[in-house]
Design a protein around this motif. Structure first.
Motif, mmCIF file in Angstrom:
data_model
loop_
_atom_site.group_PDB
_atom_site.id
_atom_site.type_symbol
_atom_site.label_atom_id
_atom_site.label_comp_id
_atom_site.label_asym_id
_atom_site.label_seq_id
_atom_site.Cartn_x
_atom_site.Cartn_y
_atom_site.Cartn_z
ATOM 1 N N VAL A 1 19.174 14.111 -27.818
ATOM 2 C CA VAL A 1 20.518 13.576 -28.021
ATOM 3 C C VAL A 1 20.483 12.066 -27.806
ATOM 4 O O VAL A 1 20.076 11.595 -26.736
ATOM 5 C CB VAL A 1 21.524 14.221 -27.038
ATOM 6 N N TRP A 2 20.892 11.329 -28.806
ATOM 7 C CA TRP A 2 20.868 9.862 -28.718
ATOM 8 C C TRP A 2 22.215 9.308 -28.304
ATOM 9 O O TRP A 2 23.256 9.743 -28.804
ATOM 10 C CB TRP A 2 20.478 9.259 -30.060
ATOM 11 N N VAL A 3 22.190 8.349 -27.387
ATOM 12 C CA VAL A 3 23.377 7.595 -26.995
ATOM 13 C C VAL A 3 23.008 6.116 -27.031
ATOM 14 O O VAL A 3 21.858 5.760 -27.264
ATOM 15 C CB VAL A 3 23.879 8.003 -25.595
ATOM 16 N N ARG A 4 23.978 5.256 -26.787
ATOM 17 C CA ARG A 4 23.727 3.812 -26.831
ATOM 18 C C ARG A 4 24.038 3.167 -25.484
ATOM 19 O O ARG A 4 24.905 3.620 -24.744
ATOM 20 C CB ARG A 4 24.569 3.156 -27.926
ATOM 21 N N SER A 5 23.310 2.078 -25.207
ATOM 22 C CA SER A 5 23.582 1.314 -23.989
ATOM 23 C C SER A 5 23.222 -0.141 -24.230
ATOM 24 O O SER A 5 22.448 -0.463 -25.137
ATOM 25 C CB SER A 5 22.773 1.856 -22.802
ATOM 26 N N THR A 6 23.752 -1.022 -23.397
ATOM 27 C CA THR A 6 23.322 -2.403 -23.460
ATOM 28 C C THR A 6 21.973 -2.532 -22.755
ATOM 29 O O THR A 6 21.596 -1.681 -21.940
ATOM 30 C CB THR A 6 24.326 -3.343 -22.781
ATOM 31 N N PHE A 7 21.270 -3.588 -23.048
ATOM 32 C CA PHE A 7 19.966 -3.839 -22.437
ATOM 33 C C PHE A 7 20.136 -4.082 -20.935
ATOM 34 O O PHE A 7 19.446 -3.470 -20.110
ATOM 35 C CB PHE A 7 19.312 -5.048 -23.106
ATOM 36 N N ASP A 8 21.043 -4.974 -20.586
ATOM 37 C CA ASP A 8 21.194 -5.366 -19.182
ATOM 38 C C ASP A 8 21.647 -4.217 -18.292
ATOM 39 O O ASP A 8 21.154 -4.060 -17.175
ATOM 40 C CB ASP A 8 22.173 -6.534 -19.054
ATOM 41 N N SER A 9 22.585 -3.402 -18.779
ATOM 42 C CA SER A 9 23.095 -2.314 -17.950
ATOM 43 C C SER A 9 22.029 -1.267 -17.665
ATOM 44 O O SER A 9 22.073 -0.580 -16.640
ATOM 45 C CB SER A 9 24.303 -1.646 -18.618
ATOM 46 N N ALA A 10 21.053 -1.165 -18.544
ATOM 47 C CA ALA A 10 20.012 -0.151 -18.376
ATOM 48 C C ALA A 10 19.088 -0.460 -17.208
ATOM 49 O O ALA A 10 18.519 0.453 -16.603
ATOM 50 C CB ALA A 10 19.200 -0.029 -19.655
ATOM 51 N N LEU B 1 17.508 16.551 -24.033
ATOM 52 C CA LEU B 1 16.954 15.299 -23.539
ATOM 53 C C LEU B 1 17.815 14.165 -24.093
ATOM 54 O O LEU B 1 17.839 13.925 -25.293
ATOM 55 C CB LEU B 1 15.506 15.133 -24.004
ATOM 56 N N THR B 2 18.555 13.502 -23.211
ATOM 57 C CA THR B 2 19.455 12.434 -23.628
ATOM 58 C C THR B 2 18.724 11.103 -23.549
ATOM 59 O O THR B 2 18.280 10.689 -22.471
ATOM 60 C CB THR B 2 20.709 12.395 -22.743
ATOM 61 N N VAL B 3 18.600 10.448 -24.690
ATOM 62 C CA VAL B 3 17.834 9.210 -24.792
ATOM 63 C C VAL B 3 18.749 8.093 -25.277
ATOM 64 O O VAL B 3 19.469 8.254 -26.268
ATOM 65 C CB VAL B 3 16.650 9.359 -25.766
ATOM 66 N N ALA B 4 18.728 6.969 -24.578
ATOM 67 C CA ALA B 4 19.548 5.820 -24.973
ATOM 68 C C ALA B 4 18.695 4.776 -25.669
ATOM 69 O O ALA B 4 17.501 4.634 -25.396
ATOM 70 C CB ALA B 4 20.208 5.208 -23.744
ATOM 71 N N THR B 5 19.332 4.052 -26.570
ATOM 72 C CA THR B 5 18.726 2.871 -27.168
ATOM 73 C C THR B 5 19.823 1.845 -27.384
ATOM 74 O O THR B 5 20.983 2.085 -27.055
ATOM 75 C CB THR B 5 17.988 3.216 -28.481
ATOM 76 N N GLY B 6 19.481 0.687 -27.911
ATOM 77 C CA GLY B 6 20.461 -0.378 -28.066
ATOM 78 C C GLY B 6 21.431 -0.134 -29.205
ATOM 79 O O GLY B 6 21.227 0.724 -30.056
ATOM 80 N N LYS C 1 22.991 6.668 -14.299
ATOM 81 C CA LYS C 1 22.933 6.382 -15.728
ATOM 82 C C LYS C 1 23.408 7.594 -16.530
ATOM 83 O O LYS C 1 23.129 8.730 -16.155
ATOM 84 C CB LYS C 1 21.496 6.059 -16.157
ATOM 85 N N PRO C 2 24.091 7.366 -17.649
ATOM 86 C CA PRO C 2 24.549 8.472 -18.504
ATOM 87 C C PRO C 2 23.496 8.883 -19.522
ATOM 88 O O PRO C 2 23.817 9.248 -20.644
ATOM 89 C CB PRO C 2 25.789 7.880 -19.186
ATOM 90 N N TRP C 3 22.226 8.798 -19.149
ATOM 91 C CA TRP C 3 21.114 9.172 -20.023
ATOM 92 C C TRP C 3 19.912 9.528 -19.162
ATOM 93 O O TRP C 3 19.840 9.172 -17.976
ATOM 94 C CB TRP C 3 20.750 8.054 -20.999
ATOM 95 N N ASP C 4 18.960 10.237 -19.764
ATOM 96 C CA ASP C 4 17.722 10.602 -19.070
ATOM 97 C C ASP C 4 16.651 9.526 -19.228
ATOM 98 O O ASP C 4 15.921 9.217 -18.290
ATOM 99 C CB ASP C 4 17.184 11.931 -19.609
ATOM 100 N N LEU C 5 16.544 8.977 -20.437
ATOM 101 C CA LEU C 5 15.566 7.943 -20.765
ATOM 102 C C LEU C 5 16.262 6.842 -21.548
ATOM 103 O O LEU C 5 17.263 7.087 -22.211
ATOM 104 C CB LEU C 5 14.425 8.481 -21.641
ATOM 105 N N ASN C 6 15.694 5.641 -21.490
ATOM 106 C CA ASN C 6 16.215 4.548 -22.302
ATOM 107 C C ASN C 6 15.026 3.817 -22.900
ATOM 108 O O ASN C 6 14.059 3.515 -22.196
ATOM 109 C CB ASN C 6 17.043 3.598 -21.448
#
Length: 288
Positions: free
Chosen positions: A100-109, A56-61, A115-120
């Protein structure tokens, strides 16, 4: 709402250690202090359409701040949104080591597209406009907006929204705070991030900042030496700002993730997580 003493204790009244490189969830932290009796979903992760099978790929800031994520380490399970994520993952049948944690900007999400993630998860408010571009899960937190300033500023001691009109208010772009500040106070000065707004407040370029309530308390206690939360901005139209996971538009995971959030809400686990990381009351008057 949040007790100041509880929240400030969780932030340690210190600046968060900001790790600027992307993280992956290789550790296996405890998801929260509460165990869920209905842990795994009936179908299990093998049947879920994730980017990587069994993960499960999860993004945060980047960075991610307390009290949402402690020490910019979402893989630790420490911090409100990190703990919620692991509780939801457990409901879906994932082990902590499979997150699995990845990072993203707020606006791009919240813009259209793959998207390169399942959840943000990074305090995304559910809005009709954003729903045109992305999916939202069931909400995991409802908050209000608040005004934070420094001791001795023109905003300190203000008790009404009318008293804030004419002052220079800062706000981060792309946030619900921007809309609320515009509607309730007047056109604010817009910054790329809360960090930029905090720097402007420190250098007296602005008189106050509008941010969601937990972030306002973090700014006051963790980023400013003389921070003061002036008060909350009531929102009678929605009853508060609802935070939810963001998923790609028409994601097959939206329904199971919402079901998982609903399950931890019903079981009381979400309340336990909320009480641990955010508490339940706040010492901030409502600005009329």
């Amino acid at each position: 709402m949040i007790r100041r003493r509880t929240l400030l204790a969780s932030t340690g009244l210190a600046a968060v250690a900001l790790a600027l490189s992307a993280c992956s969830g290789t550790a296996a932290p405890a998801a929260s202090s509460a165990s869920s009796s209905g842990a795994a979903s009936a179908s299990g992760p093998a049947s879920l359409a994730t980017l990587t099978a069994g993960k499960l790929t999860v993004a945060t800031g980047q960075p991610a701040y307390s009290p949402w994520v402690e020490d910019d380490k979402p893989e630790s399970g420490k911090g409100f949104e990190s703990a919620v994520t692991y509780a939801v993952a457990k409901q879906l049948g994932y082990a902590a080591s499979d997150v699995v944690w990845v990072r993203s900007t707020f606006d791009s999400a919240v813009t259209p597209g793959a998207k390169p993630w399942d959840l943000n998860i990074q305090q995304f408010s559910i809005t009709a406009a954003r729903k045109q571009a992305v999916d939202f899960s069931s909400p995991y937190y409802t908050t209000t907006q608040a005004v934070v300033t420094t001791k001795g500023s023109k905003a300190e001691g203000v008790t009404t929204l009318a008293g804030l009109k004419g002052l220079t208010i800062g706000v981060a772009s792309g946030t619900t705070s921007l809309q609320v500040a515009t509607d309730k106070i007047g056109a604010p000065k817009v910054y790329n991030s809360n960090d930029d707004a905090v720097q402007a407040l420190k250098t007296k370029q602005i008189d106050a900042i509008v941010a969601d309530l937990p972030t306002a308390f973090y700014i006051a206690g963790g980023q400013l030496d003389d921070g003061v939360v002036v008060g909350q901005i009531a929102d009678s139209t929605t009853g508060g700002d609802e935070f939810a996971f963001v998923l790609p538009k028409d994601s097959k995971l939206t329904a199971p993730v919402s079901a998982a959030v609903d399950a931890i809400t019903k079981s009381g686990e979400l309340k336990t997580i909320t009480d641990k990381w955010l508490s339940s009351e706040v010492d901030a008057p409502v600005l009329q």
